[in-house]
Design a protein around this motif. Structure first.
Motif, short mmCIF file in Angstrom:
data_model
loop_
_atom_site.label_atom_id
_atom_site.label_comp_id
_atom_site.label_asym_id
_atom_site.label_seq_id
_atom_site.Cartn_x
_atom_site.Cartn_y
_atom_site.Cartn_z
N MET A 282 -32.41 -3.14 92.86
CA MET A 282 -32.11 -2.02 93.73
C MET A 282 -33.10 -1.93 94.89
O MET A 282 -32.70 -1.69 96.01
CB MET A 282 -32.13 -0.73 92.89
N SER A 283 -34.40 -2.13 94.61
CA SER A 283 -35.40 -2.05 95.68
C SER A 283 -35.22 -3.19 96.68
O SER A 283 -35.50 -3.02 97.87
CB SER A 283 -36.81 -2.05 95.10
N LEU B 248 -31.68 -3.65 103.59
CA LEU B 248 -31.03 -2.70 104.50
C LEU B 248 -31.98 -2.23 105.60
O LEU B 248 -31.59 -2.14 106.77
CB LEU B 248 -30.49 -1.50 103.72
N VAL B 249 -33.21 -1.92 105.23
CA VAL B 249 -34.20 -1.48 106.22
C VAL B 249 -34.49 -2.62 107.20
O VAL B 249 -34.56 -2.41 108.41
CB VAL B 249 -35.49 -0.99 105.52
#
Length: 123
Positions: A1-2, A8-9
Motif C-alpha cells: 500500500m505504501s 502516486l506522489v
C-alpha cells in the motif's frame, strides 16, 4: 500500500514539473525577447540576442550605452554588465509590447521592432 502512495506522489510531481516547464516555455515564446526593443517614450533601445531565456544585451539610453548578459529569472529579467546588475520585472502587455519595471518602481514600456525577415531556424 505504501508503495502505491509513493508511486502516486511521484507521478503527480512528475506531471506538475512537466506542466510547469511547458507553461514557462510557452510564456517565453509569447514574450519573444530576443530582438530590438524601442523605448516607447524616449530615446532608448534594448537589443537582446541569444535564446528565449538568456543571451547578450546592449542598452542604449540617450548618450549612454551598456552591454553584458541577460537572463530570465521567473518573471524578472536580470541584466548584468561589467560594472552593474539590474533586475527588472517583466510585464507582458501583448505580443511585441512589454513593460520593464526597476526596483524603484519606474516602468518603461518597450515596443519590439518588427521586420519582414522570417528566421528559418530557431535557437
Amino acid at each position: 500500500m505504501s508503495l502505491v502512495v509513493v508511486l502516486l506522489v511521484a507521478g503527480a510531481v512528475f506531471i506538475y514539473v512537466r506542466a510547469s516547464r511547458k507553461a514557462r516555455q510557452a510564456w517565453l515564446a509569447r514574450l519573444d525577447l530576443p530582438g530590438l526593443w524601442h523605448w516607447q517614450q524616449g530615446e532608448g533601445e534594448l537589443a537582446l540576442s541569444g535564446q528565449l531565456s538568456k543571451g547578450t544585451f546592449v542598452l542604449r539610453d540617450g548618450q549612454t550605452e551598456s552591454s553584458g548578459t541577460w537572463r530570465v529569472d521567473g518573471t524578472k529579467i536580470v541584466l548584468r554588465g561589467q560594472d552593474f546588475e539590474q533586475v527588472l520585472d517583466v510585464h507582458f502587455f501583448k505580443a511585441g509590447n512589454i513593460g520593464l519595471e526597476d526596483e524603484k518602481g519606474q516602468r518603461r514600456v518597450y515596443v519590439k521592432e518588427t521586420s519582414n525577415v522570417v528566421p528559418l531556424k530557431r535557437h
